[in-house]
Write a protein that holds these residues in place. Sequence first.
Motif, PDB file in Angstrom:
ATOM      1  N   PRO A   7       0.834  -1.212   0.000  1.00  0.00           N
ATOM      2  CA  PRO A   7       0.000   0.000   0.000  1.00  0.00           C
ATOM      3  C   PRO A   7       0.868   1.261   0.000  1.00  0.00           C
ATOM      4  CG  PRO A   7      -0.071  -1.082   2.137  1.00  0.00           C
ATOM      5  CD  PRO A   7       0.719  -1.963   1.237  1.00  0.00           C
ATOM      6  N   TRP A   8       0.271   2.362  -0.467  1.00  0.00           N
ATOM      7  CA  TRP A   8       0.944   3.657  -0.436  1.00  0.00           C
ATOM      8  C   TRP A   8      -0.101   4.729  -0.177  1.00  0.00           C
ATOM      9  CZ3 TRP A   8       0.161   1.068  -5.061  1.00  0.00           C
ATOM     10  CH2 TRP A   8      -0.615   1.716  -6.010  1.00  0.00           C
ATOM     11  N   VAL A   9       0.369   5.936   0.090  1.00  0.00           N
ATOM     12  CA  VAL A   9      -0.505   7.065   0.404  1.00  0.00           C
ATOM     13  C   VAL A   9      -0.176   8.212  -0.532  1.00  0.00           C
ATOM     14  CG1 VAL A   9      -1.034   8.823   2.142  1.00  0.00           C
ATOM     15  CG2 VAL A   9      -0.719   6.474   2.846  1.00  0.00           C
ATOM     16  N   ARG A  18      -5.222  13.179   2.498  1.00  0.00           N
ATOM     17  CA  ARG A  18      -4.546  11.893   2.310  1.00  0.00           C
ATOM     18  C   ARG A  18      -5.496  10.876   1.710  1.00  0.00           C
ATOM     19  NH1 ARG A  18      -0.124  10.396   5.830  1.00  0.00           N
ATOM     20  NH2 ARG A  18      -1.003   8.328   5.972  1.00  0.00           N
ATOM     21  N   VAL A  20      -5.262   6.632   1.017  1.00  0.00           N
ATOM     22  CA  VAL A  20      -4.515   5.383   1.066  1.00  0.00           C
ATOM     23  C   VAL A  20      -4.905   4.546  -0.138  1.00  0.00           C
ATOM     24  CG1 VAL A  20      -4.114   3.266   2.364  1.00  0.00           C
ATOM     25  CG2 VAL A  20      -4.460   5.417   3.580  1.00  0.00           C
ATOM     26  N   VAL A  49       3.775   3.120   2.633  1.00  0.00           N
ATOM     27  CA  VAL A  49       3.394   2.884   4.023  1.00  0.00           C
ATOM     28  C   VAL A  49       3.517   1.403   4.340  1.00  0.00           C
ATOM     29  CG1 VAL A  49       1.830   4.848   4.176  1.00  0.00           C
ATOM     30  CG2 VAL A  49       0.940   2.652   3.474  1.00  0.00           C
ATOM     31  N   GLU A  53       0.570   0.530   9.240  1.00  0.00           N
ATOM     32  CA  GLU A  53       0.036   1.893   9.071  1.00  0.00           C
ATOM     33  C   GLU A  53      -1.254   1.869   8.258  1.00  0.00           C
ATOM     34  OE1 GLU A  53       3.690   4.969   8.889  1.00  0.00           O
ATOM     35  OE2 GLU A  53       3.712   3.401   7.348  1.00  0.00           O
ATOM     36  N   TRP A  54      -1.282   1.045   7.206  1.00  0.00           N
ATOM     37  CA  TRP A  54      -2.467   0.941   6.363  1.00  0.00           C
ATOM     38  C   TRP A  54      -3.635   0.378   7.166  1.00  0.00           C
ATOM     39  CZ3 TRP A  54      -4.731  -3.738   4.518  1.00  0.00           C
ATOM     40  CH2 TRP A  54      -5.785  -3.534   3.640  1.00  0.00           C
ATOM     41  N   GLU A  57      -5.040   2.992   9.557  1.00  0.00           N
ATOM     42  CA  GLU A  57      -5.859   3.968   8.835  1.00  0.00           C
ATOM     43  C   GLU A  57      -7.239   3.389   8.521  1.00  0.00           C
ATOM     44  OE1 GLU A  57      -5.752   7.652   6.104  1.00  0.00           O
ATOM     45  OE2 GLU A  57      -4.031   6.880   7.172  1.00  0.00           O
TER      46      GLU A  57
END
Length: 67
Positions: A7-9, A18, A20, A49, A53-54, A57
Amino acid sequence: MAVKPQPWVYECDDCGWRKVMAPSSDCIIEGSIELCPRCHSGSISKIDVSLSEWMAEKLIKLMTGRN
Protein backbone atom coordinates in the motif's frame (compact mmCIF):
# COMPACT_ATOMS: atom_id res chain seq x y z
CA MET A 1 0.21 -14.71 -11.41
CA ALA A 2 -1.03 -11.49 -9.80
CA VAL A 3 1.02 -10.07 -6.95
CA LYS A 4 -0.50 -7.78 -4.34
CA PRO A 5 1.57 -4.57 -4.21
CA GLN A 6 2.46 -2.75 -1.00
CA PRO A 7 0.00 0.00 0.00
CA TRP A 8 0.94 3.66 -0.44
CA VAL A 9 -0.50 7.07 0.40
CA TYR A 10 -1.06 10.12 -1.75
CA GLU A 11 -0.73 13.22 0.44
CA CYS A 12 -1.22 16.89 -0.39
CA ASP A 13 1.69 18.98 0.84
CA ASP A 14 -0.51 22.10 1.01
CA CYS A 15 -3.71 21.05 2.85
CA GLY A 16 -2.83 17.64 4.32
CA TRP A 17 -5.44 15.62 2.40
CA ARG A 18 -4.55 11.89 2.31
CA LYS A 19 -5.73 8.90 0.31
CA VAL A 20 -4.51 5.38 1.07
CA MET A 21 -4.14 3.18 -1.98
CA ALA A 22 -4.06 -0.59 -1.43
CA PRO A 23 -4.76 -2.35 -4.73
CA SER A 24 -5.73 -6.01 -4.52
CA SER A 25 -3.41 -6.97 -7.39
CA ASP A 26 -0.80 -5.54 -9.73
CA CYS A 27 -3.17 -5.96 -12.69
CA ILE A 28 -5.79 -3.39 -11.69
CA ILE A 29 -4.27 -0.19 -10.33
CA GLU A 30 -6.05 3.18 -10.40
CA GLY A 31 -4.32 6.06 -12.14
CA SER A 32 -2.08 8.34 -10.14
CA ILE A 33 -3.48 11.41 -8.42
CA GLU A 34 -1.95 14.60 -9.78
CA LEU A 35 -4.26 17.26 -8.27
CA CYS A 36 -5.61 17.41 -4.73
CA PRO A 37 -9.39 16.93 -4.78
CA ARG A 38 -9.75 19.25 -1.76
CA CYS A 39 -7.60 22.28 -2.67
CA HIS A 40 -6.67 21.48 -6.32
CA SER A 41 -2.95 21.85 -5.56
CA GLY A 42 -0.41 20.00 -7.66
CA SER A 43 1.84 19.34 -4.63
CA ILE A 44 0.99 15.65 -4.20
CA SER A 45 3.49 13.27 -2.61
CA LYS A 46 3.42 9.49 -2.96
CA ILE A 47 4.52 7.84 0.28
CA ASP A 48 5.08 4.13 0.84
CA VAL A 49 3.39 2.88 4.02
CA SER A 50 3.77 -0.26 6.04
CA LEU A 51 0.98 -2.78 6.34
CA SER A 52 0.45 -1.82 9.98
CA GLU A 53 0.04 1.89 9.07
CA TRP A 54 -2.47 0.94 6.36
CA MET A 55 -4.46 -1.26 8.78
CA ALA A 56 -4.48 1.51 11.40
CA GLU A 57 -5.86 3.97 8.83
CA LYS A 58 -8.57 1.46 7.80
CA LEU A 59 -9.53 0.92 11.46
CA ILE A 60 -9.81 4.66 12.10
CA LYS A 61 -12.01 5.10 9.03
CA LEU A 62 -14.19 2.18 10.13
CA MET A 63 -14.59 3.54 13.66
CA THR A 64 -15.36 7.09 12.51
CA GLY A 65 -17.67 6.08 9.66
CA ARG A 66 -15.54 7.72 6.95
CA ASN A 67 -14.90 6.08 3.59
